[in-house]
Design an enzyme around this catalytic site. Structure first.
Site, PDB file in Angstrom:
ATOM      1  N   ASP A   2      94.876 151.924  86.662  1.00 39.30           N
ATOM      2  CA  ASP A   2      94.065 150.820  86.952  1.00 39.30           C
ATOM      3  C   ASP A   2      94.583 150.048  88.145  1.00 39.30           C
ATOM      4  OD1 ASP A   2      92.484 148.573  87.192  1.00 39.30           O
ATOM      5  OD2 ASP A   2      92.893 147.449  85.412  1.00 39.30           O
TER       6      ASP A   2
ATOM      7  N   LEU B 183      92.401 149.867  81.252  1.00 37.28           N
ATOM      8  CA  LEU B 183      91.894 148.934  82.224  1.00 37.28           C
ATOM      9  C   LEU B 183      92.686 147.659  82.025  1.00 37.28           C
ATOM     10  CD1 LEU B 183      88.083 149.596  82.617  1.00 37.28           C
ATOM     11  CD2 LEU B 183      89.871 150.324  84.068  1.00 37.28           C
ATOM     12  N   CYS B 184      92.676 146.793  82.814  1.00 41.21           N
ATOM     13  CA  CYS B 184      93.306 145.340  83.023  1.00 41.21           C
ATOM     14  C   CYS B 184      92.578 144.525  81.730  1.00 41.21           C
ATOM     15  CB  CYS B 184      92.869 144.808  84.291  1.00 41.21           C
ATOM     16  SG  CYS B 184      93.540 142.801  84.334  1.00 41.21           S
ATOM     17  N   PRO B 185      93.608 143.949  80.734  1.00 40.50           N
ATOM     18  CA  PRO B 185      94.790 143.514  80.855  1.00 40.50           C
ATOM     19  C   PRO B 185      95.620 144.613  80.236  1.00 40.50           C
ATOM     20  CG  PRO B 185      93.752 142.255  79.160  1.00 40.50           C
ATOM     21  CD  PRO B 185      92.623 143.006  79.766  1.00 40.50           C
TER      22      PRO B 185
ATOM     23  N   ASP C 227      99.010 142.920  88.901  1.00 44.54           N
ATOM     24  CA  ASP C 227      99.031 142.330  87.637  1.00 44.54           C
ATOM     25  C   ASP C 227     100.619 142.350  87.109  1.00 44.54           C
ATOM     26  OD1 ASP C 227      96.638 141.405  87.403  1.00 44.54           O
ATOM     27  OD2 ASP C 227      95.863 143.159  85.917  1.00 44.54           O
TER      28      ASP C 227
END
Length: 90
Positions: free
Chosen positions: A38, A11-13, A44
């Protein structure tokens, strides 16, 4: 030949952080492929590339929720060996 960063399930980041780490170890012009699941990576990764001086060459949905990115390391991004050191106290 390109390097593959498999960030599926992260998942981010984390996908961007893994991509950044690999890019810093590459020569200017090197290509890195990133696989991510994600959905935020679609936002992003392009944002990261623009801000860090890399080129996003391709972004595609490969199915099953996987997004594939191809990024070329840019000349304005610092290399791992030439990264700026912290300023000295005066």
């Amino acid at each position: 030949m390109s390097v593959l960063v498999d960030a599926r399930g992260l998942l981010c980041p984390l996908p961007v952080l893994r991509l950044r780490k690999v890019l810093l170890g590459q020569a200017v012009g090197a290509r890195v492929r990133l696989l991510a699941t994600d959905a935020m990576a679609a936002v992003d990764v392009p944002h990261f590339c623009e801000g860090a001086g890399h080129r996003l060459l391709e972004q595609s949905d490969t199915g099953n929720g996987v997004i594939e990115f191809t990024v070329e390391r840019g000349p304005s991004a610092p290399s791992a060996a030439g990264a700026a050191s912290p300023p000295e106290d005066i």
